[in-house]
Enzyme design. Sequence first.
Site: not given
Length: 369
Positions: A276, A278, A346
């Site tokens: 993810f 970010d 992650d």
Amino acid sequence: MNILRIGKWVKRRKHWSVPCACRATRARKTQRRHQRYKLSYWLTLIKRVHHKGQFERERERGEMDEVRSTTAWVATHSSHVKIDSLEIEKVVHSMQGNIPVVEWDFEKIHYFDNGPLTVQYMFVLDALNFCFWPDKDLNYDHFAMGLKEALENDKSALDADRLQTYTGPELRKMLKWPRPLPSEEERVRLLHEVGQELERSFGGEAANLVKSSGNSAATLVKLIARHFPGFRDHALYKGRQIFLYKRAQIFVADLWGAFKGNGFGNFDDVNSITIFADYIVPAVLRQLGVLKYSSALCKMVDSDMEIVPGTEEEVELRACSIHAVEKMRELIKKKFGKQVLSIEIDLWLWSYGVRIPTLPHHRTLSIYY
């Protein structure tokens, strides 16, 4: 009646009886043929439905592969961020293929009741899960714990009809936050969007959204992107569309982690999910030496300069992070024969990063992360 006439009559009777027998035989054959055709029709229809289902599932997985393929394209055409394959080998070798196990909710900050209300909580939380850095005192934990306490005090706090009516001050009150939130208007707009679409298409419940996916992580991501514009995490890079889907994918991961792969967290293709992208994960990969920044980008990140969303630098930071972890997964499988999930990598990278408050990271105002 003389013998001659009797003979003619019998002969005629024989001629009459033969067509009758033929007609009956033909009728039985026709009936059996129709039955065979009918059976064949239904078997063909069943096969078509089955193959269509397989085709749809493969197409949806193909759409998730677009995240991998488009971010890989960015990595090979990147001008500001490079992936150091030698450093990936060092990281993988140092771990001997064993990703440090990090339990979901290791901080004990999430609401969980093992039912549909947890799904509703997760979806609302992930709708708001972006851009905390403009307020140095604010982080993800405040949202997770604030929504958790709100639900514990009022089980209807996140009902679809109420989501559509929240104002900025009401959201702050629910989170027990004393001042305006970063991108507060956008957060309220996304709450309204979630409430409206859940009510319109899913009976007001995120659990119904999850059920509609048929235990497919890829299908769930596709459904979220189709119904909720605020989750459409795309970018345009050097004339190409790049797919990232951070918040849609993290919703899948949260369900998988919270329900431990069972019930609402049971996905047959959970390995289709990427990391993810970010602002924490790229910073950790840089710290590990896996990502190398250009001197200009180093200056921007280390001096806390804001990077405009959609710029080459911003897209490369996120896309190269995804591709670097995919290369890490491939190397672990090749060297150690282990199949690890991007979700697991992650969670390890993110938990590593949040424990280093001084870790420099890029700063971009975005609703996607």
